[in-house]
Scaffold this motif. Sequence first.
Motif, PDB file in Angstrom:
ATOM      1  N   GLY A 123      12.383  11.711 -20.692  1.00  0.00           N
ATOM      2  CA  GLY A 123      11.752  12.781 -21.556  1.00  0.00           C
ATOM      3  C   GLY A 123      11.529  14.033 -20.888  1.00  0.00           C
ATOM      4  O   GLY A 123      11.721  14.927 -21.452  1.00  0.00           O
ATOM      5  N   GLU A 124      11.226  14.007 -19.706  1.00  0.00           N
ATOM      6  CA  GLU A 124      10.927  15.219 -18.788  1.00  0.00           C
ATOM      7  C   GLU A 124      12.504  16.021 -18.744  1.00  0.00           C
ATOM      8  O   GLU A 124      12.350  17.174 -19.049  1.00  0.00           O
ATOM      9  CB  GLU A 124      10.422  14.941 -17.393  1.00  0.00           C
ATOM     10  CG  GLU A 124       9.687  15.924 -16.607  1.00  0.00           C
ATOM     11  CD  GLU A 124       8.457  16.537 -17.255  1.00  0.00           C
ATOM     12  OE1 GLU A 124       8.320  17.780 -17.477  1.00  0.00           O
ATOM     13  OE2 GLU A 124       7.677  15.635 -17.697  1.00  0.00           O
ATOM     14  N   PHE A 125      13.469  15.329 -18.487  1.00  0.00           N
ATOM     15  CA  PHE A 125      14.664  16.140 -18.569  1.00  0.00           C
ATOM     16  C   PHE A 125      14.851  16.689 -19.830  1.00  0.00           C
ATOM     17  O   PHE A 125      15.497  17.629 -19.825  1.00  0.00           O
ATOM     18  CB  PHE A 125      15.828  15.128 -18.253  1.00  0.00           C
ATOM     19  CG  PHE A 125      16.130  15.035 -16.773  1.00  0.00           C
ATOM     20  CD1 PHE A 125      16.821  16.066 -16.075  1.00  0.00           C
ATOM     21  CD2 PHE A 125      15.536  13.934 -15.766  1.00  0.00           C
ATOM     22  CE1 PHE A 125      17.098  15.795 -14.835  1.00  0.00           C
ATOM     23  CE2 PHE A 125      15.908  13.718 -14.536  1.00  0.00           C
ATOM     24  CZ  PHE A 125      16.557  14.790 -13.951  1.00  0.00           C
ATOM     25  N   MET A 126      14.695  15.984 -20.953  1.00  0.00           N
ATOM     26  CA  MET A 126      14.784  16.497 -22.225  1.00  0.00           C
ATOM     27  C   MET A 126      14.163  17.612 -22.386  1.00  0.00           C
ATOM     28  O   MET A 126      14.583  18.588 -23.222  1.00  0.00           O
ATOM     29  CB  MET A 126      14.467  15.546 -23.429  1.00  0.00           C
ATOM     30  CG  MET A 126      15.294  14.218 -23.422  1.00  0.00           C
ATOM     31  SD  MET A 126      15.006  13.157 -24.660  1.00  0.00           S
ATOM     32  CE  MET A 126      15.565  13.752 -26.170  1.00  0.00           C
ATOM     33  N   GLN A 127      13.059  17.833 -21.650  1.00  0.00           N
ATOM     34  CA  GLN A 127      12.334  19.126 -22.038  1.00  0.00           C
ATOM     35  C   GLN A 127      12.961  20.328 -21.277  1.00  0.00           C
ATOM     36  O   GLN A 127      12.666  21.760 -21.754  1.00  0.00           O
ATOM     37  CB  GLN A 127      10.891  18.917 -21.396  1.00  0.00           C
ATOM     38  CG  GLN A 127       9.675  18.863 -22.353  1.00  0.00           C
ATOM     39  CD  GLN A 127       8.286  18.731 -21.937  1.00  0.00           C
ATOM     40  OE1 GLN A 127       8.203  18.883 -20.681  1.00  0.00           O
ATOM     41  NE2 GLN A 127       7.584  17.928 -22.649  1.00  0.00           N
ATOM     42  N   LEU A 128      13.847  20.033 -20.480  1.00  0.00           N
ATOM     43  CA  LEU A 128      14.487  21.357 -19.936  1.00  0.00           C
ATOM     44  C   LEU A 128      15.426  21.983 -20.958  1.00  0.00           C
ATOM     45  O   LEU A 128      15.750  23.129 -20.630  1.00  0.00           O
ATOM     46  CB  LEU A 128      15.449  20.615 -18.585  1.00  0.00           C
ATOM     47  CG  LEU A 128      14.844  20.262 -17.300  1.00  0.00           C
ATOM     48  CD1 LEU A 128      15.992  19.597 -16.418  1.00  0.00           C
ATOM     49  CD2 LEU A 128      13.960  21.195 -16.656  1.00  0.00           C
ATOM     50  N   GLY A 129      15.917  21.370 -21.637  1.00  0.00           N
ATOM     51  CA  GLY A 129      16.959  21.880 -22.739  1.00  0.00           C
ATOM     52  C   GLY A 129      16.525  22.015 -24.009  1.00  0.00           C
ATOM     53  O   GLY A 129      15.533  21.375 -24.571  1.00  0.00           O
ATOM     54  N   SER A 130      17.194  22.933 -24.839  1.00  0.00           N
ATOM     55  CA  SER A 130      16.948  23.065 -26.270  1.00  0.00           C
ATOM     56  C   SER A 130      17.989  23.072 -26.880  1.00  0.00           C
ATOM     57  O   SER A 130      19.172  23.421 -26.408  1.00  0.00           O
ATOM     58  CB  SER A 130      16.214  24.462 -26.303  1.00  0.00           C
ATOM     59  OG  SER A 130      16.665  25.639 -25.648  1.00  0.00           O
ATOM     60  N   LYS A 131      17.825  22.789 -28.128  1.00  0.00           N
ATOM     61  CA  LYS A 131      19.289  22.598 -29.175  1.00  0.00           C
ATOM     62  C   LYS A 131      19.005  23.623 -29.803  1.00  0.00           C
ATOM     63  O   LYS A 131      18.241  24.327 -30.290  1.00  0.00           O
ATOM     64  CB  LYS A 131      18.992  21.243 -29.723  1.00  0.00           C
ATOM     65  CG  LYS A 131      19.095  19.988 -28.990  1.00  0.00           C
ATOM     66  CD  LYS A 131      20.530  19.514 -28.844  1.00  0.00           C
ATOM     67  CE  LYS A 131      20.510  18.129 -28.215  1.00  0.00           C
ATOM     68  NZ  LYS A 131      20.792  18.448 -26.766  1.00  0.00           N
ATOM     69  N   GLU A 132      20.418  24.104 -29.971  1.00  0.00           N
ATOM     70  CA  GLU A 132      21.010  25.126 -31.170  1.00  0.00           C
ATOM     71  C   GLU A 132      20.667  24.919 -32.596  1.00  0.00           C
ATOM     72  O   GLU A 132      20.129  25.713 -33.210  1.00  0.00           O
ATOM     73  CB  GLU A 132      22.342  25.627 -30.708  1.00  0.00           C
ATOM     74  CG  GLU A 132      22.731  26.655 -31.565  1.00  0.00           C
ATOM     75  CD  GLU A 132      22.568  28.068 -30.851  1.00  0.00           C
ATOM     76  OE1 GLU A 132      21.975  28.911 -31.567  1.00  0.00           O
ATOM     77  OE2 GLU A 132      22.380  28.305 -29.838  1.00  0.00           O
ATOM     78  N   ASN A 133      20.969  23.920 -32.884  1.00  0.00           N
ATOM     79  CA  ASN A 133      20.878  23.258 -34.282  1.00  0.00           C
ATOM     80  C   ASN A 133      19.627  22.886 -34.439  1.00  0.00           C
ATOM     81  O   ASN A 133      18.770  22.099 -33.745  1.00  0.00           O
ATOM     82  CB  ASN A 133      22.134  22.156 -34.405  1.00  0.00           C
ATOM     83  CG  ASN A 133      21.914  21.765 -36.054  1.00  0.00           C
ATOM     84  OD1 ASN A 133      20.805  20.942 -36.175  1.00  0.00           O
ATOM     85  ND2 ASN A 133      22.977  21.579 -36.400  1.00  0.00           N
ATOM     86  N   GLU A 134      18.808  23.287 -35.838  1.00  0.00           N
ATOM     87  CA  GLU A 134      17.578  23.100 -36.218  1.00  0.00           C
ATOM     88  C   GLU A 134      17.404  21.410 -36.148  1.00  0.00           C
ATOM     89  O   GLU A 134      16.300  21.215 -35.963  1.00  0.00           O
ATOM     90  CB  GLU A 134      17.173  23.864 -37.245  1.00  0.00           C
ATOM     91  CG  GLU A 134      16.896  25.223 -36.756  1.00  0.00           C
ATOM     92  CD  GLU A 134      16.325  25.988 -37.896  1.00  0.00           C
ATOM     93  OE1 GLU A 134      15.463  25.273 -38.968  1.00  0.00           O
ATOM     94  OE2 GLU A 134      16.410  27.261 -38.175  1.00  0.00           O
ATOM     95  N   SER A 135      18.187  20.746 -36.821  1.00  0.00           N
ATOM     96  CA  SER A 135      17.682  19.515 -37.264  1.00  0.00           C
ATOM     97  C   SER A 135      18.050  18.501 -36.073  1.00  0.00           C
ATOM     98  O   SER A 135      17.083  17.800 -35.650  1.00  0.00           O
ATOM     99  CB  SER A 135      18.803  18.892 -38.172  1.00  0.00           C
ATOM    100  OG  SER A 135      19.944  18.814 -37.939  1.00  0.00           O
ATOM    101  N   GLU A 136      18.852  19.045 -35.315  1.00  0.00           N
ATOM    102  CA  GLU A 136      19.031  18.441 -33.807  1.00  0.00           C
ATOM    103  C   GLU A 136      17.958  18.513 -33.023  1.00  0.00           C
ATOM    104  O   GLU A 136      17.421  17.891 -32.217  1.00  0.00           O
ATOM    105  CB  GLU A 136      20.244  18.888 -33.256  1.00  0.00           C
ATOM    106  CG  GLU A 136      21.609  18.026 -33.359  1.00  0.00           C
ATOM    107  CD  GLU A 136      22.470  18.145 -32.205  1.00  0.00           C
ATOM    108  OE1 GLU A 136      22.364  18.342 -31.090  1.00  0.00           O
ATOM    109  OE2 GLU A 136      23.739  18.035 -32.660  1.00  0.00           O
TER     110      GLU A 136
END
Lengths: 383, 448
Positions: free
Chosen positions: B244-257
């Motif tokens: 979860g902490e790793f997921m916070q590092l990135g952001s997704k371009e696509n809105e639904s994603e």
Amino acid sequence: MTVIWSRLSCIVLLNRGQRNISLFSNTTPSNWNKVVSDAEKIVGYPTSFMSLRCLLSDELSNVAMHVRKLVGTKHPLLNTARGFVYDSRNNLQMRGLVVLLMSKAAGPGQHKASDVFPQDMVSGIYPSQRNLAEITELIHTAFLVHRGIVNLKEWTNSDGPLKDMQFGNKMAVLSGDFLLANACTGLAQLNNTKVVELISSAIGDLVQGIYHEMPNSLEDKSLTDDINMVTWEEQRFLSHGALLAKSCQAAMELAKHDKDAQGLAYKYGKHLSLGHKLNSDLQPFVKNSSAGPVTFSLNSAPVVFHRQIVGQERWRHQLQQAKTIGTIDYTKLRSTIKLEEGVTSTMDLCRYHGNKALESIQCFPSSEARSALENIASTVTKF
Amino acid sequence: MATPWRHCWRWTIGSTSTGVLETICGFNGRSATFAASSFRGTGAVAGSGKEGLSSRPVNTTSIGNYILTSRHKSRLLYPTPKPCCCKRIHSDAKLKDPFSLAQKDLNHLYDDIKKELFVSKSELKSLCDYYFDGKGKAFRPMIVVLMARACNIHSNRDGDLLPGQRSIAMISEMIHTASLVHDDVIDGSDKRRGKTTINEVWGERKAILAGDFILSAASMALARIGNNTVVSVLSQVIEDLVRGEFMQLGSKENESERFKHYLEKTFKKTASLIANSCKAVSILVNSDPEVQEIAFQYGRNVGIAFQLVDDVLDFTACASQLGKPSATDLKLGLATGPVLFACQQFPELHAMIMRRFSTTGDVDRAWQYVLESDGVDQTNYLARSYCREAIRQISLLRPSPEQDALIRLTEMVLTRDKKSATIELVGGELTLTGVPKNRLCQATWMQC
């Protein structure tokens, strides 16, 4: 980013042949390399592959991408990350190798009623023991990473931008945690709560040991600390021995070997680690004097022995004399220490631990795995 | 010495406590039914029915769109209170609040934890004990204890905790605290629960080691329960926390994603611990996978709701006497529920999300957009639907006082407030743009 890591793994592959793993930088490389490569053949497992599964995960590829930003900074994570790929100093994956050799040397479990079957073994090692070896490496590597966290308040502007250090810390915390978390899930999959407890306690030991070794302030506390060799051994066992000792013991538990065998395996791991630590502490004192500038920790074994021999008063005086404009002239200090018995006492202690390690595996049946463990133990006592 | 961990929880739900969803039911039956069915249809909120653990449903954009396009804002915004479903609970004066029901089992919680954290070195000991000072909310252990009792009664036993269940309550708080200690280093925080953080006092290196030590102690206590399945279930939590902490590092371009990513991260960082601890206590008493799934789903839904509310509070609660909300998440570059919803109304936010609010003025502008949008309401609304699913799940167990407490606990999750905001409230000066005053006054979940 997958590209980076597949490239890195290629390097790992390429380096495997001529990899210069040295447990003891003094031992002639060819000598040591032979011990390792023979041992690897015995366990039927290229030890470099051990943490590869973890290294190739999305999470760590992410870190790898970010770590590139740290190139050019002084964050310790950079060096640790390099060590993942080619390592000649940090004895990469030696612990895993010893656990595998120990598993093989002890052979199949004794208990007929147990749920371990000899036919599950590959090259004489149970799959669970291989997983354990990998877990041991993961934990060791996690703490290499966590040791390299920087205290931001001690960081000065001349050291470079604070932002880099913050970022490096973030990456170091995350990747260390990631390795530890993988170790935890790996432990759970071993389906043996005794092993989970044992290895968890080793993590606790490791933390305590590393904590002891940290300087309490910028002015090294050790200068005034009245540390003796008994405490030294206790603390170094925690930071350098507990993980290997308990992993060896756990390998026996996984094969359902009895308490005696577990105790012997523990002993081997403990004494080997202490012997190894003493050996590496000795290096600055036995190397050729002409080989460039020396530094050594004032908490290394020869110094602690020396302090014990000459007494706190004389030691402080000697330390003062070795100082020029506030900085310690290590070459001068070394000559002072070499005049007394500190170095030879350390050598004696090192031989003692090496012999204890050798002794502890004599009960195991004679095999090539046992010989490899014996080779490793006797290499520890060569300076 | 029994640490008075609980001091005094003031539970002051007034007459305004009726939930938004319930209110819609009362006022606006048709559209609400539609709303509810649209959740089901997309599998958006609930882990309804037999969904496996792996299929964590996440298609929330459809909810967002639905809320945006078909509902009238005025109807959703905290309308006149109207008691309905909660009546059963609140009318029964004999029922105690969740805390007093769990208190007996939690009396020695912090003492027990300190015993687990045995170290010879005194300084490391004081670092490890630092947050176990009895002033924490012990929110997770409370849920675990209530769930354990509810499961025990469901399994034809008396409610009393099994030793292993008691350990799990303790372990849940230990894992939580260890992750807080590391999070504070990662985020560079200097305050936590009104205290200076460990990293601020002792430096980052020692803080990380203290976190590792707490984790190792938790793992030892876990192993001593002696149940392999329980060990696996709780080890999964540790992995989820890091992922979860790793997921916070990135952001997704696509809105639904992006929304999917956000909810998955929320599950991993917050809900997984609650869900898996609940599952673990159920495993110890009941081998029926359905019961274990109920425990898991209750924890998962409550956990996600808890975090959604937390993300809202980051916009609405006050960190200082000036009454200026903290917006900590924005400052850390994180786009949480309110921002993601607001982005659907104000596409200008998209670019800011992608650059993680790093340009000067981004945080303030994003903040304004969120308040002008329905982001806060929609996030609250979403939290409410997760709570509804939690209630649906726990209601499948045999009735017990603890089951009731778990139901009421969902309401507390929705109406809780940060301590700091409570202080503001006591002063009676709280006015926040975008947040009706009665919303903040509904309940005060505070420590004295």
